[in-house]
Design a protein around this motif. Structure first.
Motif, short mmCIF file in Angstrom:
data_model
loop_
_atom_site.label_atom_id
_atom_site.label_comp_id
_atom_site.label_asym_id
_atom_site.label_seq_id
_atom_site.Cartn_x
_atom_site.Cartn_y
_atom_site.Cartn_z
N GLY A 1 0.81 -1.22 0.00
CA GLY A 1 0.00 0.00 0.00
C GLY A 1 0.84 1.27 0.00
N GLN A 2 2.04 1.19 0.61
CA GLN A 2 2.93 2.34 0.63
C GLN A 2 3.41 2.68 -0.78
OE1 GLN A 2 3.81 4.07 3.48
NE2 GLN A 2 2.36 2.80 4.60
N TRP A 3 3.72 1.62 -1.54
CA TRP A 3 4.13 1.83 -2.93
C TRP A 3 2.97 2.45 -3.72
CZ3 TRP A 3 8.92 1.25 -4.83
CH2 TRP A 3 9.82 0.46 -4.10
N GLU A 4 1.77 1.89 -3.49
CA GLU A 4 0.62 2.36 -4.24
C GLU A 4 0.31 3.82 -3.90
OE1 GLU A 4 -1.39 -2.06 -4.47
OE2 GLU A 4 -2.12 -0.60 -3.02
N ALA A 5 0.46 4.14 -2.60
CA ALA A 5 0.22 5.52 -2.19
C ALA A 5 1.20 6.47 -2.86
CB ALA A 5 0.33 5.63 -0.68
N ALA B 1 0.12 6.91 -6.29
CA ALA B 1 -1.08 7.73 -6.34
C ALA B 1 -0.75 9.20 -6.14
CB ALA B 1 -2.07 7.26 -5.28
N LEU B 2 0.25 9.47 -5.31
CA LEU B 2 0.64 10.87 -5.06
C LEU B 2 1.57 11.39 -6.14
CD1 LEU B 2 1.29 10.64 -1.23
CD2 LEU B 2 -0.58 11.84 -2.37
N ASN B 3 1.82 10.52 -7.13
CA ASN B 3 2.67 10.91 -8.25
C ASN B 3 4.07 11.34 -7.81
OD1 ASN B 3 3.10 11.10 -10.92
ND2 ASN B 3 2.18 13.11 -11.19
#
Lengths: 238, 216
Positions: free
Chosen positions: B117-121, B124-126
């Motif tokens: 999820g940290q990677w995905e966040a 997501a935050l670009n």
């Protein structure tokens, strides 16, 4: 390199393998005796086993080798053949690391198995021999495999005491040829090949032992934690 | 068994010199192994096998061969190639390199333990790749692996006597020199053996305290 020098290397390989086999046998014996003693019900046995582990794991293998070569002879009035002195120092040191593996694997057996043994009124020794160890031993093989590689690397230390192992032959040949790059590269490669073969053998052993208790080997992981070093004197079972 | 306390007191000045060198090796070697291990761990994540295979092969090789022979290699071969360092520098580098192949495994496990999820966040935050690593992944990964790194520092402490073989006068080197000059082997060797046990025991206590602090 001439064939005479290669013979020297082969002799070094032979000494290294002898030392490796003997000290790994001693280390295994020490690991099991001390590791099982750390689960004993009397606190004094646990304490002594834990004390042994801390002392031999706390000091450096090379210091231990020096100690066995130089301090034991005058202190006790007898001197060991270099091969046995090396075996003793390495076996006792790496046995202390191995005892942590044994203790950990025994502690990791499902508690219900132990309780089952109690319910069937097995003696503690029967419980250990018939229930706990057969399940714990296959789990010990991967960490023991890593320890065996560490032991192989440790055998090079005896060359400092002038024992004619592989690293020592390397030094002799360097002096003979006045050229280091080539010979040390060969020596490193030979050590790597021995380590590779040992890993293979241990994986075969793991497969066989796990098949014996109806399990499949764990998939290969690269993480090879050296034995953890954070236990207290006192030998309480954690 | 004869025990001579005067030999112990004669040895003590040499002991402190040796201890200082040992600690120097330990600190510098640890720093090198922490830094280099991180470099290996990051290189192993480069998505091309042109990088990961050579790095994997080299580190595997270094990890599975004796540190002693590696020390000899660096100590005798580098001067032949026209690169000359002092014995201490060579030794510190060799021990740091050797242990970096262990610490890379530790970092790798730490990086893999960061929740996906940290990677995905971060995506997501670009966040750019660099900031994803420096601000999101590494701070969490390194925090997790500090105790494991500490274990390797203790292991390294016990490998510092190997530098004696390339003429560095650390604790064991001092003890050997003293014994050969005075023909008293028992006392100096026992003193340093005891010192190793004490230092590694204290270090493991400190490490456990640190571990508890990091967990809570």
């Amino acid at each position: 390199m001439t064939s005479g020098l290669w013979e020297l290397v082969l002799h070094g390989v032979w000494v290294t393998i002898q030392l490796l086999v003997l000290s790994s046998l001693l280390a295994t014996a020490v690991s099991f005796v001390v590791g099982v003693a750390r689960t004993h019900r009397l606190w004094i046995v646990r304490f002594l086993a834990g004390f042994y582990t801390e002392v031999f794991r706390g000091t450096s293998a090379l210091v231990m080798i020096f100690w066995v070569f130089f301090v034991l002879p005058p202190a006790f009035g007898w001197q060991l053949v270099p091969l046995w002195a090396g075996t003793l120092a390495l076996g006792l040191t790496y046995g202390a690391y191995g005892s942590e593996i044994v203790r950990g694997a025994i502690a990791a057996v499902d508690p219900a198995q132990r309780e089952g043994g109690i319910a069937l009124s097995f003696t503690p020794w029967q419980r250990m021999k018939l229930i706990l160890l057969p399940q714990a031993v296959p789990e010990m093989i991967p960490p023991f495999s890593n320890l065996l590689i560490e032991l192989l690397k440790g055998t090079a230390l005896v060359s400092i005491m002038g024992m004619g192992d592989l690293a020592f032959s390397g030094n002799l040949i360097r002096l003979a040829l006045q050229e280091s790059a080539e010979i040390y590269t060969y020596i490193l490669i030979i050590y790597f090949v021995i380590a590779f073969l040992l890993t293979r053998i241990m994986r075969g052993l793991e497969k066989k032992l796990k098949a014996g208790v109806g399990r499949t080997p764990t998939p290969k992981t690269d993480v090879e934690p050296k034995p953890a070093e954070t236990t207290n004197v006192g030998g309480a079972v954690r | 068994m004869k025990w001579d306390w005067s030999a112990v007191s004669d040895f003590m000045p040499h002991f402190w010199d040796g201890l200082l060198v040992t600690l120097q090796i330990l600190v510098l070697g640890s720093l090198i192994s922490f830094a280099l291990g991180l470099v290996w761990a990051l290189l192993m994540r480069v998505p091309t096998r042109w990088v990961t295979w050579p790095v994997g092969a080299v580190t595997e090789f270094v990890r599975n061969t004796p540190l002693l022979v590696q020390l000899f290699f660096l100590f005798y071969v580098l001067p032949e190639w026209g690169v000359t360092f002092s014995a201490l520098t060579t030794g510190v580098f060799a021990i740091g390199l050797h242990y970096s192949t262990y610490t890379m495994q530790v970092y790798r496990a730490g990086i893999e333990a960061v929740p996906v999820g940290q990677w995905e966040a971060a995506t997501a935050l670009n966040l750019p790749l660099r900031r994803t690593w420096t601000a999101v992944i590494l701070p969490q990964a390194v925090r997790r692996v500090v105790p494991a790194l500490g274990n390797y520092v203790i292991s390294m402490l016990k490998d510092t006597p190997l530098l004696m073989a390339i003429t560095v006068l650390e604790m064991l080197g001092e003890a050997r020199l003293f014994s050969q000059q005075n023909f008293q082997f028992t006392e100096p060797l026992t003193v340093i053996g005891f010192a190793f046990i004490v230092i590694s025991y204290l270090a493991s206590l400190a490490l456990r305290a640190l571990e508890r602090r990091l967990v809570h």
